[in-house]
Motif scaffolding. Structure first.
Motif, PDB file in Angstrom:
ATOM      1  N   ALA A  25       1.060  -1.517   0.092  1.00 33.61           N
ATOM      2  CA  ALA A  25      -0.182  -0.161   0.047  1.00 33.61           C
ATOM      3  C   ALA A  25       0.747   1.018  -0.076  1.00 33.61           C
ATOM      4  O   ALA A  25       0.869   2.548  -0.954  1.00 33.61           O
ATOM      5  N   GLU A  26       2.056   1.864   1.102  1.00 36.33           N
ATOM      6  CA  GLU A  26       3.004   2.249   1.003  1.00 36.33           C
ATOM      7  C   GLU A  26       3.380   2.909  -0.764  1.00 36.33           C
ATOM      8  O   GLU A  26       3.375   4.055  -0.991  1.00 36.33           O
ATOM      9  N   ARG A  27       3.727   1.608  -0.789  1.00 34.83           N
ATOM     10  CA  ARG A  27       5.039   1.348  -2.471  1.00 34.83           C
ATOM     11  C   ARG A  27       3.509   2.275  -3.500  1.00 34.83           C
ATOM     12  O   ARG A  27       4.192   3.167  -4.433  1.00 34.83           O
ATOM     13  N   LEU A  28       2.455   1.721  -3.223  1.00 34.07           N
ATOM     14  CA  LEU A  28       1.317   2.488  -4.677  1.00 34.07           C
ATOM     15  C   LEU A  28       1.013   3.419  -4.207  1.00 34.07           C
ATOM     16  O   LEU A  28       0.958   4.448  -5.354  1.00 34.07           O
ATOM     17  N   LEU A  29       0.462   4.148  -2.781  1.00 30.61           N
ATOM     18  CA  LEU A  29       1.025   5.484  -2.788  1.00 30.61           C
ATOM     19  C   LEU A  29       2.008   6.300  -3.643  1.00 30.61           C
ATOM     20  O   LEU A  29       1.814   7.401  -3.799  1.00 30.61           O
ATOM     21  N   ALA A  30       3.168   5.812  -2.745  1.00 28.59           N
ATOM     22  CA  ALA A  30       4.199   6.413  -3.181  1.00 28.59           C
ATOM     23  C   ALA A  30       4.790   6.542  -4.862  1.00 28.59           C
ATOM     24  O   ALA A  30       5.053   7.822  -5.056  1.00 28.59           O
ATOM     25  N   GLY A  31       4.168   5.825  -5.809  1.00 22.06           N
ATOM     26  CA  GLY A  31       3.848   5.845  -6.980  1.00 22.06           C
ATOM     27  C   GLY A  31       2.505   6.260  -7.460  1.00 22.06           C
ATOM     28  O   GLY A  31       2.748   6.138  -8.769  1.00 22.06           O
ATOM     29  N   GLY A  32       2.094   6.635  -6.976  1.00 19.80           N
ATOM     30  CA  GLY A  32       1.174   7.773  -7.350  1.00 19.80           C
ATOM     31  C   GLY A  32      -0.661   7.121  -7.470  1.00 19.80           C
ATOM     32  O   GLY A  32      -1.219   7.488  -8.245  1.00 19.80           O
ATOM     33  N   VAL A  33      -0.445   5.507  -7.635  1.00 14.71           N
ATOM     34  CA  VAL A  33      -1.335   4.366  -7.441  1.00 14.71           C
ATOM     35  C   VAL A  33      -3.175   4.755  -6.560  1.00 14.71           C
ATOM     36  O   VAL A  33      -2.916   5.249  -5.557  1.00 14.71           O
ATOM     37  N   GLN A  34      -3.646   5.288  -7.295  1.00  7.82           N
ATOM     38  CA  GLN A  34      -5.084   5.656  -6.904  1.00  7.82           C
ATOM     39  C   GLN A  34      -6.050   4.657  -5.739  1.00  7.82           C
ATOM     40  O   GLN A  34      -6.326   3.209  -6.120  1.00  7.82           O
ATOM     41  N   LEU A  35      -5.894   4.455  -4.350  1.00  5.70           N
ATOM     42  CA  LEU A  35      -5.701   3.325  -3.795  1.00  5.70           C
ATOM     43  C   LEU A  35      -7.665   3.381  -3.632  1.00  5.70           C
ATOM     44  O   LEU A  35      -8.630   4.661  -3.211  1.00  5.70           O
ATOM     45  N   ILE A  36      -8.615   2.734  -3.450  1.00 11.90           N
ATOM     46  CA  ILE A  36      -9.783   2.860  -3.369  1.00 11.90           C
ATOM     47  C   ILE A  36     -10.348   2.409  -1.521  1.00 11.90           C
ATOM     48  O   ILE A  36     -11.058   3.219  -1.543  1.00 11.90           O
ATOM     49  N   LEU A  48      -1.480  -2.781 -24.756  1.00 10.16           N
ATOM     50  CA  LEU A  48      -0.820  -4.129 -23.578  1.00 10.16           C
ATOM     51  C   LEU A  48       0.615  -3.733 -22.811  1.00 10.16           C
ATOM     52  O   LEU A  48       0.609  -4.061 -21.578  1.00 10.16           O
ATOM     53  N   ASN A  49       1.301  -2.976 -23.398  1.00 11.37           N
ATOM     54  CA  ASN A  49       2.368  -2.810 -23.337  1.00 11.37           C
ATOM     55  C   ASN A  49       2.565  -1.682 -21.807  1.00 11.37           C
ATOM     56  O   ASN A  49       3.089  -1.893 -20.971  1.00 11.37           O
ATOM     57  N   LYS A  50       1.973  -0.336 -22.201  1.00 10.30           N
ATOM     58  CA  LYS A  50       1.751   0.673 -20.402  1.00 10.30           C
ATOM     59  C   LYS A  50       0.850  -0.772 -19.328  1.00 10.30           C
ATOM     60  O   LYS A  50       1.710  -0.133 -18.801  1.00 10.30           O
ATOM     61  N   THR A  51       0.050  -1.590 -19.821  1.00  7.79           N
ATOM     62  CA  THR A  51      -0.673  -2.316 -18.932  1.00  7.79           C
ATOM     63  C   THR A  51       1.071  -2.919 -18.011  1.00  7.79           C
ATOM     64  O   THR A  51       0.669  -3.432 -17.295  1.00  7.79           O
ATOM     65  N   ARG A  52       1.331  -3.525 -19.302  1.00  4.51           N
ATOM     66  CA  ARG A  52       2.159  -4.701 -18.822  1.00  4.51           C
ATOM     67  C   ARG A  52       3.799  -3.852 -17.846  1.00  4.51           C
ATOM     68  O   ARG A  52       3.349  -4.185 -16.695  1.00  4.51           O
ATOM     69  N   GLU A  53       3.477  -3.239 -17.690  1.00  9.29           N
ATOM     70  CA  GLU A  53       4.806  -2.281 -17.518  1.00  9.29           C
ATOM     71  C   GLU A  53       4.119  -1.265 -16.320  1.00  9.29           C
ATOM     72  O   GLU A  53       4.570  -1.608 -14.942  1.00  9.29           O
ATOM     73  N   TRP A  54       3.123  -1.124 -16.185  1.00 10.02           N
ATOM     74  CA  TRP A  54       2.318  -0.588 -14.983  1.00 10.02           C
ATOM     75  C   TRP A  54       2.328  -2.230 -14.596  1.00 10.02           C
ATOM     76  O   TRP A  54       2.225  -1.870 -12.614  1.00 10.02           O
ATOM     77  N   GLY A  65      -6.144  -6.587   4.195  1.00 12.91           N
ATOM     78  CA  GLY A  65      -6.550  -6.015   2.592  1.00 12.91           C
ATOM     79  C   GLY A  65      -6.761  -4.686   2.190  1.00 12.91           C
ATOM     80  O   GLY A  65      -6.590  -4.494   3.635  1.00 12.91           O
ATOM     81  N   PHE A  66      -6.681  -4.618   1.157  1.00 12.75           N
ATOM     82  CA  PHE A  66      -6.588  -3.476   0.254  1.00 12.75           C
ATOM     83  C   PHE A  66      -7.242  -3.704  -1.117  1.00 12.75           C
ATOM     84  O   PHE A  66      -7.005  -4.510  -1.299  1.00 12.75           O
ATOM     85  N   ARG A  67      -7.552  -2.511  -1.004  1.00 16.15           N
ATOM     86  CA  ARG A  67      -8.360  -2.039  -3.182  1.00 16.15           C
ATOM     87  C   ARG A  67      -8.106  -1.147  -3.201  1.00 16.15           C
ATOM     88  O   ARG A  67      -7.970   0.330  -3.300  1.00 16.15           O
ATOM     89  N   PHE A  68      -7.743  -1.378  -5.203  1.00 19.95           N
ATOM     90  CA  PHE A  68      -6.590   0.574  -5.892  1.00 19.95           C
ATOM     91  C   PHE A  68      -7.459  -0.612  -7.688  1.00 19.95           C
ATOM     92  O   PHE A  68      -7.703  -1.540  -7.180  1.00 19.95           O
ATOM     93  N   PHE A  69      -7.263   1.176  -7.609  1.00 14.33           N
ATOM     94  CA  PHE A  69      -7.167   1.103  -9.419  1.00 14.33           C
ATOM     95  C   PHE A  69      -5.655   0.679  -9.749  1.00 14.33           C
ATOM     96  O   PHE A  69      -5.069   1.048  -9.723  1.00 14.33           O
ATOM     97  N   ASP A  70      -6.098  -0.359 -10.935  1.00 17.21           N
ATOM     98  CA  ASP A  70      -4.644  -0.699 -11.879  1.00 17.21           C
ATOM     99  C   ASP A  70      -5.197   0.854 -13.018  1.00 17.21           C
ATOM    100  O   ASP A  70      -5.998   1.988 -13.195  1.00 17.21           O
ATOM    101  N   VAL A  71      -3.790   0.566 -14.063  1.00 19.09           N
ATOM    102  CA  VAL A  71      -4.047   1.902 -14.251  1.00 19.09           C
ATOM    103  C   VAL A  71      -4.911   1.884 -16.119  1.00 19.09           C
ATOM    104  O   VAL A  71      -4.943   2.912 -16.608  1.00 19.09           O
ATOM    105  N   ASP A  72      -6.001   0.447 -15.748  1.00 17.05           N
ATOM    106  CA  ASP A  72      -6.925   0.183 -17.238  1.00 17.05           C
ATOM    107  C   ASP A  72      -7.999   0.556 -16.386  1.00 17.05           C
ATOM    108  O   ASP A  72      -9.489   0.588 -16.921  1.00 17.05           O
ATOM    109  N   GLY A  73      -8.473   0.596 -15.350  1.00 20.69           N
ATOM    110  CA  GLY A  73      -9.130   1.639 -14.172  1.00 20.69           C
ATOM    111  C   GLY A  73      -9.665  -0.037 -13.397  1.00 20.69           C
ATOM    112  O   GLY A  73     -11.119   0.584 -12.846  1.00 20.69           O
TER     113      GLY A  73
END
Length: 311
Positions: free
Chosen positions: A81-92, A151-157, A106-114
């Motif tokens: 969770a800390e890593r995702l927040l630091a990386g700008g990922v939107q936590l739900i 798919l490459n943007k999603t793969r890299e995420w 646990g927790f939930r968040f959005f991936d790059v495609d939502g």
């Protein structure tokens, strides 16, 4: 980076015709209804320690509610969770108690495609059993494949934020890169990303006990009149068997077995040209892959993108 994810837990679907969908998964498909409460049900695979592998929810619109992964400890949940927040990922949601069968943290968040992704630890293990010879029901959830418009943007995420590693790629002379197989363990893939016209679920795959059980299950669905999309056959990437069917809401679901286990220290990803004979299907027993099959696999546009499920 530290690889925190350990395995795929469950895939959660929302559908308008809930009763028909529940009848399919708890009936001919071979899952076990664990619990049900006011338009939501949890279905387990008899051979899996996971509390459930599919969750169904009654909704006005069809969507993928979420994909859930396990980690080893609550500390790993917090670290991620800390890593995702630091990386700008939107936590739900923030890390906390998981209010589904088996509980956990646990927790939930959005991936790059939502898509909504859930990560959890300390979920109580379900009383499961060994699947017997000739018993043609799913042992466990095998993998999930997701359609992405990039798919490459999603793969890299997924590589950057969740520690997925590339196992193999499917390529086509006309389409270019078409699918990336991604792993979080020595299993060839827990997820794959397919190039598609929109964000959607491509398919959900269930592991059978062996070849005989896989074929018996395939035959049971054919006798029941379930629409077969593609198979039976054997892929080159992952070396696993496949038969794809459509559930009552048009989601593609797969019976598989013998998915490849890799030596991660020595593995190098391959690029397979799936226009060549024997790549999509080593055996040559499946109906040819065509545009109709591909179109069904693209699925409907997912209405749940960047909209967290209500439960």
């Amino acid at each position: 980076m530290n690889h925190l994810l350990t395995h795929l837990r469950h895939v959660d679907l929302a559908v308008p015709d809930y009763d028909r969908q529940l009848d399919f998964y708890s009936g001919v498909w071979g899952l076990t209804k664990v619990t049900e409460d006011s338009g939501i049900s949890f279905l387990a695979a008899e051979g899996s320690p996971e509390q459930y592998v599919v969750r169904l929810r009654k909704a006005d619109e069809k969507r993928l509610d979420l994909v859930s992964y396990g980690v080893a400890s609550p500390q790993d949940v917090d670290t991620l969770a800390e890593r995702l927040l630091a990386g700008g990922v939107q936590l739900i949601s923030q890390p906390g108690t998981v209010d589904t069968p088996g509980g956990g943290y646990g927790f939930r968040f959005f991936d790059v495609d939502g898509r909504t992704i859930e990560v959890s630890a300390d979920v109580e293990v379900r009383q499961h059993r060994k699947i017997e010879e000739k018993e043609s029901i799913p042992v466990k959830l095998s993998h999930v494949v997701l359609n992405s418009p990039d798919l490459n943007k999603t793969r890299e995420w997924y590589e950057t934020h969740l520690g997925f590693r590339l196992s193999d790629t499917l390529w086509h002379p006309r389409m270019g890169e078409a699918m990336h197989f991604m792993r979080i363990s020595s299993q060839h893939h827990s997820m794959a990303i397919a190039q598609g016209p929109h964000t959607a679920l491509h398919h959900v795959s269930f592991e059978m006990r062996g070849i005989d059980e896989y074929m018996r299950g395939t035959g049971r669905l054919l006798r029941a009149g379930v629409r077969k999309l593609w198979g039976p056959g054997r892929h080159t990437a992952g070396d696993n068997t496949f038969t794809y069917f459509l559930d009552p809401h048009g989601n593609t679901v797969e019976y598989t077995t013998e998915l490849e286990t890799l030596d991660e220290d020595t593995w190098h990803p391959h690029v397979y040209d799936f226009s060549e004979d024997g790549v999509a299907d080593q055996w040559g027993t499946a109906n040819p892959m065509n545009e109709l099959i591909a179109k069904e696999s693209f699925n409907d546009v997912d209405r749940g993108v960047f909209v967290a499920p209500p439960v």
